[in-house]
Design an enzyme around this catalytic site. Sequence first.
Site, PDB file in Angstrom:
ATOM      1  CG  ASP A  94      -2.221   0.906   1.112  1.00 23.63           C
ATOM      2  OD1 ASP A  94      -2.408   1.679  -0.070  1.00 23.63           O
ATOM      3  OD2 ASP A  94      -2.983   0.950   2.013  1.00 23.63           O
ATOM      4  CB  SER A  95       0.520   4.556  -1.491  1.00 29.46           C
ATOM      5  OG  SER A  95      -0.828   4.966  -1.150  1.00 29.46           O
ATOM      6  N   GLY A 114     -11.369   4.512  -0.404  1.00 27.81           N
ATOM      7  CA  GLY A 114     -12.164   5.441   0.475  1.00 27.81           C
ATOM      8  C   GLY A 114     -13.512   4.620   0.468  1.00 27.81           C
ATOM      9  CG  ASP A 139      -6.449  -4.943   1.416  1.00 27.51           C
ATOM     10  OD1 ASP A 139      -7.098  -4.337   0.780  1.00 27.51           O
ATOM     11  OD2 ASP A 139      -5.820  -4.659   2.538  1.00 27.51           O
ATOM     12  CB  CYS A 162     -12.308 -26.250   8.418  1.00 26.79           C
ATOM     13  SG  CYS A 162     -10.881 -25.287   8.512  1.00 26.79           S
ATOM     14  CB  CYS A 220      -7.172 -24.890   9.660  1.00 28.02           C
ATOM     15  SG  CYS A 220      -8.196 -24.476  11.125  1.00 28.02           S
ATOM     16  CB  CYS A 245     -10.919 -27.534  11.977  1.00 26.19           C
ATOM     17  SG  CYS A 245     -11.611 -25.937  12.130  1.00 26.19           S
ATOM     18  CG  HIS A 297     -10.783 -21.571  11.524  1.00 26.68           C
ATOM     19  ND1 HIS A 297     -11.288 -22.765  11.039  1.00 26.68           N
ATOM     20  CD2 HIS A 297     -11.751 -20.718  11.473  1.00 26.68           C
ATOM     21  CE1 HIS A 297     -12.515 -22.558  10.577  1.00 26.68           C
ATOM     22  NE2 HIS A 297     -12.813 -21.356  10.868  1.00 26.68           N
TER      23      HIS A 297
END
Lengths: 392, 392
Positions: free
Chosen positions: B94-95, B219, B269, B307, B309, B312, B338
């Site tokens: 990001d800037s 924005g 994001d 799931c 992960c 889980c 997760h």
Amino acid sequence: MPDRFFEITHRDPAGQARTGLLHLRGCAIETPAFMPVGTRGTVKAMLPEEVAGVGYRLILGNTFHLELRPGSALVERLGGLHRFMNWPHALLTDSGGFQVYSLAEMRKITEEGAEFRSPYDGAPVKLTPEESMRIQHQLGADIIMAFDECLNFEAPEEAVRKSVELTLRWLARCKAAHESHAERSHLFGIVQGHFSAALRETSARRTVEQDLPGYAIGGLSVGEPEPLMMEMLEASVAHLPAERPRYAMGIGLPLNLIDMAARGVDMFDCVIPTRNARNGRAYTFEGIKIIKQAQYAEDAGPLEPGCSCAACTQYSRAYLRHLYMANEILSARLLTGHNLTFFWRLMERIRAAIRGGTLKQLRAELAAVFAGEGEEAEGRGADPSERGCRGS
Amino acid sequence: MPDRFFEITHRDPAGQARTGLLHLRGCAIETPAFMPVGTRGTVKAMLPEEVAGVGYRLILGNTFHLELRPGSALVERLGGLHRFMNWPHALLTDSGGFQVYSLAEMRKITEEGAEFRSPYDGAPVKLTPEESMRIQHQLGADIIMAFDECLNFEAPEEAVRKSVELTLRWLARCKAAHESHAERSHLFGIVQGHFSAALRETSARRTVEQDLPGYAIGGLSVGEPEPLMMEMLEASVAHLPAERPRYAMGIGLPLNLIDMAARGVDMFDCVIPTRNARNGRAYTFEGIKIIKQAQYAEDAGPLEPGCSCAACTQYSRAYLRHLYMANEILSARLLTGHNLTFFWRLMERIRAAIRGGTLKQLRAELAAVFAGEGEEAEGRGADPSERGCRGS
């Protein structure tokens, strides 16, 4: 108690040191062994498979903390502590005695046991030898500890004498309460006696009369000078049977590990590797590196060349410093993994030195880099529960 | 800029949604894609290989935070951000525009750029389009963002008009400063225009005149009602070229991801999966589970059946609750893993639904479990830098 729980594989012909094997849950755990501390059912910041990946097969849990939260009955209903925390290897639980001691003014000791208020919610709690056994049976550890009284640093001799007697009476109650579980876990007695060699001998001899599978030495590394600590250790170990494992509780400074292994101690535990990792102190064979120091800001090298941990093989000192300065969780993860790896490698070197008769040389080598570490470590720990590290 | 940076693989014949591929660092990254946020050079609590293990090949870093600590020049000397953080896959930075905005009273905006005091040490800092490009070039990300002005929620139309013009002038300066690096990274412009459809159109059309490899919509999700957010998104996207990727910055509520993917957005994001994990909020296809709730205290079941992960497959809800209540680092690790897995699976389902023409059904299914999530999420975020999640 299974047969052949502990065997000695080598005895130093010139001293008291020995190597051995603890047979627990299908593993042969080499001694002298260091046990990482998982107070609340987790070795802080680590997954169990990462702890096992370093090599460890025996870690600690804490009766006091786990009973207050989430409760040992709950842990038992969920299959016991091994399953609860997904640790398939061996577990040792402390009895809660040291944690009761560290509550200081908030506790009351009677013949029956200890009464105190929960530091979590203020509720009154009573911990007795029978309760400690019940809790440790519910948690389901492979080695459990007798409930003992720990004393204030300044305790006068008469108080120590009474305390040793109380701990011995509690031990008899622990053993009676453990009888029904004796096939499932190993109850260790704890030698106390504070800073009196005579009372250490009394405590050791009468603890051994209970004929237990192993013996711990408690009440050390609580602020006393190192020569006194070693004298008290010797006064305790001298009266323990050679064929049973000996466990120095709360001991973790590298030089102390060497000095106590030299005096015939087989097991150790301490929060030093894990807590210091979270404080940005990395153990290496070149000494402790304080990762926040400016000298590491642009250091592209590994934390410790030759170490196989993730921190050392995948990151620069500069990145590790950045993570620590930014208070990132990954800092605790990587440095904990490193310190546990260091302590594993240190114990490997201690065992090899015992077998090779070179423990003195190892001691001299590491004294050059870890001299003064004890004073530094004490400097951080104003809280008595932090000193000596036992189960905190 | 390499050829064929972005290709569209499927267009919804009945709407604006599309699937595509971003070609970066030898990977073809399927879009619509969600990008985890690694503000300070680490996706909080995770090792890079764990993030990649979920499936992610494109994550965010943050110009503002990394420039203040440890500094982009230092990162460059250590081989760039990929090597510094041991992330071999694609990075977007990001800037700094949004972070400058979130400093509120501490900043001053001029034609030249933004002046502010470092929140770390109070030192004066100047961030300009050229500086933002220099920093992002030094970090070495694969996609970099133009330096833009973000506005206060209450900004009057005249201020918005001036701000849109300023951001466009800054964009031209960014593009000029990026020319020498145009082969090495993709500069995205950012459409602003606050809550005016007309200014969104102006901003979009004139941003596109700069002929950039991708376009972001900034924005949004700063506290405005959802219908207004979607109207502003549409007013922006309508004027972006179909063949270039579109990135909605700071968007992460599951229903927003679906609604924006339906409107032709390709990239997202947000810190929602990672921050909420640390706050004990687990995303599942049955809705958000607040792990501290008493209902999980004895729950032996997995956090989310099906799931894959670690949380889980290896732990009970009861253990996860215990870790959270005890404030253990492992709680943040397991829940972050997760939530990142949930967001990966969610994006897989969104992409499959676009290909199958079933995005509306997926929307309806998830609306039933995530209704009201936005209000809840806003409820936590009194700090403006926390709203909208962009890079915070």
